[in-house]
Scaffold this motif. Structure first.
Motif, PDB file in Angstrom:
ATOM      1  N   THR A   1       1.098  -1.212   0.136  1.00  0.00           N
ATOM      2  CA  THR A   1       0.040  -0.158   0.007  1.00  0.00           C
ATOM      3  C   THR A   1       0.701   1.241   0.031  1.00  0.00           C
ATOM      4  O   THR A   1       0.566   2.187  -0.674  1.00  0.00           O
ATOM      5  CB  THR A   1      -1.003  -0.194   1.267  1.00  0.00           C
TER       6      THR A   1
ATOM      7  N   ALA B   1       0.529   4.319  -2.502  1.00  0.00           N
ATOM      8  CA  ALA B   1       0.383   5.533  -2.080  1.00  0.00           C
ATOM      9  C   ALA B   1       1.400   6.607  -2.680  1.00  0.00           C
ATOM     10  O   ALA B   1       1.351   7.788  -2.906  1.00  0.00           O
ATOM     11  CB  ALA B   1       0.470   5.506  -0.596  1.00  0.00           C
TER      12      ALA B   1
ATOM     13  N   THR C   1     -11.484   8.656  -5.857  1.00  0.00           N
ATOM     14  CA  THR C   1     -11.809   7.167  -5.589  1.00  0.00           C
ATOM     15  C   THR C   1     -12.628   6.934  -6.804  1.00  0.00           C
ATOM     16  O   THR C   1     -12.672   7.795  -7.884  1.00  0.00           O
ATOM     17  CB  THR C   1     -12.606   7.163  -4.672  1.00  0.00           C
TER      18      THR C   1
ATOM     19  N   LEU D   1     -12.678  12.523  -2.264  1.00  0.00           N
ATOM     20  CA  LEU D   1     -11.714  12.158  -1.290  1.00  0.00           C
ATOM     21  C   LEU D   1     -10.293  12.490  -1.955  1.00  0.00           C
ATOM     22  O   LEU D   1      -9.251  11.911  -1.888  1.00  0.00           O
ATOM     23  CB  LEU D   1     -11.685  10.722  -1.222  1.00  0.00           C
TER      24      LEU D   1
ATOM     25  N   LEU E   1      -6.978  12.875   0.037  1.00  0.00           N
ATOM     26  CA  LEU E   1      -6.092  11.737   0.688  1.00  0.00           C
ATOM     27  C   LEU E   1      -5.065  11.369  -0.345  1.00  0.00           C
ATOM     28  O   LEU E   1      -4.158  10.586   0.062  1.00  0.00           O
ATOM     29  CB  LEU E   1      -7.044  10.436   0.814  1.00  0.00           C
ATOM     30  N   SER E   2      -5.129  11.769  -1.504  1.00  0.00           N
ATOM     31  CA  SER E   2      -4.162  11.543  -2.424  1.00  0.00           C
ATOM     32  C   SER E   2      -3.506  12.760  -3.100  1.00  0.00           C
ATOM     33  O   SER E   2      -3.338  12.779  -4.307  1.00  0.00           O
ATOM     34  CB  SER E   2      -4.334  10.257  -3.517  1.00  0.00           C
TER      35      SER E   2
ATOM     36  N   ARG F   1     -14.540   5.185   0.328  1.00  0.00           N
ATOM     37  CA  ARG F   1     -13.386   5.335   1.296  1.00  0.00           C
ATOM     38  C   ARG F   1     -12.287   4.356   1.284  1.00  0.00           C
ATOM     39  O   ARG F   1     -11.242   4.636   1.425  1.00  0.00           O
ATOM     40  CB  ARG F   1     -13.987   5.850   2.643  1.00  0.00           C
TER      41      ARG F   1
ATOM     42  N   GLU G   1      -8.525   4.913   0.556  1.00  0.00           N
ATOM     43  CA  GLU G   1      -7.442   4.668   1.732  1.00  0.00           C
ATOM     44  C   GLU G   1      -6.414   3.577   1.425  1.00  0.00           C
ATOM     45  O   GLU G   1      -5.267   3.422   1.928  1.00  0.00           O
ATOM     46  CB  GLU G   1      -8.160   4.620   3.088  1.00  0.00           C
ATOM     47  N   ASP G   2      -7.000   2.635   0.799  1.00  0.00           N
ATOM     48  CA  ASP G   2      -5.928   1.644  -0.047  1.00  0.00           C
ATOM     49  C   ASP G   2      -5.246   1.929  -0.965  1.00  0.00           C
ATOM     50  O   ASP G   2      -4.414   1.130  -1.470  1.00  0.00           O
ATOM     51  CB  ASP G   2      -6.872   0.271  -0.033  1.00  0.00           C
ATOM     52  N   TYR G   3      -5.484   3.162  -1.452  1.00  0.00           N
ATOM     53  CA  TYR G   3      -4.850   3.393  -2.904  1.00  0.00           C
ATOM     54  C   TYR G   3      -4.923   2.566  -4.005  1.00  0.00           C
ATOM     55  O   TYR G   3      -3.802   2.037  -4.452  1.00  0.00           O
ATOM     56  CB  TYR G   3      -3.194   3.819  -2.437  1.00  0.00           C
TER      57      TYR G   3
END
Length: 490
Positions: A276, A280, A305, A317, A320-321, A445, A449-451
């Motif tokens: 992960t 990421a 996402t 989201l 997050l990235s 999500r 979060e797991d990319y």
């Protein structure tokens, strides 16, 4: 002299009338040639772009606004426990070879799609079906393993169209459906032509003939429109020249949205992409604004996402990235990864090729080298989608609300999450709209979060057409060039 003058006038009028009558044909430009013409036996979007709603029909269908509408089923009833759908079929429907369509064909089509040896690219759409029962020629009952409020949505996909046992085996090269247009010819590498089916059960189309021309080069697409060699390009591949059509009164520029989540897919079967932290790092190395501006000339909506921003259940989201090269380098160091070289396979669309070049430069800036291989569509399907022979690839997933592909461990990017699978399984048995929204947001999500992949942008629908053409879809709730309402307004 008078008779000659009258004759000349009559000839002119006849010529004018003939020219007027000739405007019942249309030539549509497409970037990709379909590998075959059977939507029940192929994953390529180009198949549906030719045949969906034109040649083939399902029990239900997508409307241009994304709504689910009756099609070969004029109505349906649902049992109180939500496990039985009774579909009432249209009367007087025939396939384009003249054979009658009835409930036996529905049973054949659905049983074939869910069979153990099915080659349907979206076989999971039918996984919840327990049994298909013919009640009478115009009534069929579908019994489910568990309640599924999304069944009418699933049956609207191109993968769920109705086919006949007599002709199904040949649909790849000579498709026979129940739609308003029938197959005429296919000149490989150049075009597919459809003609109006005189025995069509519904409202006849206003077009007599439609030709789909395959033009993959963006410059050639621009030239073909300018020269009048094509009348419309519903998915125009050269956004850099779109503004020229907007300023030209001979054309109309049609800007809408699609279901196309454009991603940098990562093959998680291949180390170190199964880490992960490495995924990421790749995601944080990419500047979405650079990619959208450089590859799409500003057209496109950033996504974080695998979900369309126009869907009411969408969650933003992207943070997050976010673009953070320093974070990328730190994550690679933490994962113990250095001197990493990855293979990036790029299919033909210009969004993929252009995005790939930008991604290559941005990954190099954090120490990840990439070797790009440009592939033709058939090769990409065989080696990447089926053979899983890649590290990275850029592609738009244009199927409607297809977040469920991440619950398929055999899928080409190899994502596997029991947590995600559990959410999708609960979603499958949930019909309450609010609860479905909650579960969809949980699923989004988890992927972010797991990319699971690097999520880039939602593919816009940039259409260019002759200003006199009406009825083309503005948005793309599914991958289709629906010509059933298209006509020339002169």
């Amino acid at each position: 002299m008078m008779p000659r003058l009258l004759t000349a006038v009559a000839a002119l009028l006849l010529s004018t009338a003939s020219a007027w009558a000739a405007r019942d044909t249309i030539t549509i430009g497409m970037v990709l040639e379909p590998p075959n013409l059977d939507p029940t036996a192929g994953a390529a979007a180009a198949i549906d772009e030719v045949v969906y709603a034109n040649v083939f029909q399902g029990l239900t269908r997508f409307g241009p606004d994304g709504s689910i509408r009756p099609d070969l089923a004029k109505s349906w009833d649902v049992s109180e426990d939500g496990t039985r759908y009774t579909f009432h079929l249209q009367e007087g429907v025939t396939f384009q070879d003249g054979s009658r369509f009835d409930a036996k064909d529905v049973k054949f089509s659905l049983d074939r799609a869910r069979a153990d040896d099915s080659v349907n690219a979206q076989k999971q759409l039918f996984a919840g079906i327990e049994q298909v029962t013919v009640i009478d020629p115009l009534t069929v009952e579908v019994t489910l393993k568990a309640p599924d409020g999304a069944l009418p949505f699933k049956l609207a996909w191109g993968d769920a169209v109705m086919v006949a046992p007599e002709s199904a085996a040949d649909n790849a090269t000579h498709p026979i459906g129940t739609g308003p247009f029938m197959f005429k010819d296919w000149a490989k590498g150049d075009h597919v032509t459809l003609s109006a089916y005189e025995g069509y059960w519904g409202q006849p189309p206003k077009l007599r003939e439609a030709t789909f021309r395959f033009i993959s080069d963006p410059t050639a697409a621009f030239s073909a429109l300018m020269a009048g060699d094509v009348d419309a390009f519903p998915n125009y591949p050269a956004p850099e020249t779109a503004a020229q059509f907007k300023a030209d009164p001979r054309f109309k520029l049609i800007i809408g949205s699609t279901e196309g989540e454009t991603i940098l897919a990562m093959n998680e079967r291949n180390p170190p992409l199964n880490d992960t932290r490495v995924r990421a790092a790749i995601a944080h190395a990419l500047n979405r604004a650079d990619i959208i501006n450089g590859a799409m000339f500003g057209y496109g909506t950033p996504i974080g996402t695998h979900f369309a921003p126009h869907n009411p259940a969408y969650v933003d989201l992207t943070a997050l990235s976010n673009y953070d090269p320093a974070e990328s380098k730190a994550l690679l160091k933490e994962a113990g990864v250095s001197d990493l070289t990855l293979r990036m396979a790029l299919p033909p669309p210009s969004y993929a090729r252009r995005s790939g070049e930008i991604i290559q430069a941005e990954l190099a800036a954090v120490g990840i080298q990439t070797k790009i291989t440009n592939m033709e569509w058939a090769d990409w399907l065989e080696r990447v989608f089926k053979g899983h022979d890649f590290d990275l690839t850029v592609v738009s997933h244009t199927e409607p609300m297809d977040i469920g592909i991440y619950a398929r461990p055999d899928y080409y990017f190899g994502y596997n999450s029991p947590k995600f699978d559990a959410v999708m399984q609960e979603l499958e048995g949930t019909s309450d709209p609010d609860k479905r929204t909650e579960l969809l947001q949980q699923a989004q999500r988890i992927l972010a979060e797991d990319y699971a992949n690097a999520f880039l942008f939602q593919l816009p629908k940039i259409g260019v057409a002759n200003a006199k053409i009406e009825g083309l879809w503005k948005n793309a709730p599914t991958q289709a060039n629906d010509l059933t309402q298209v006509y020339w307004d002169e």
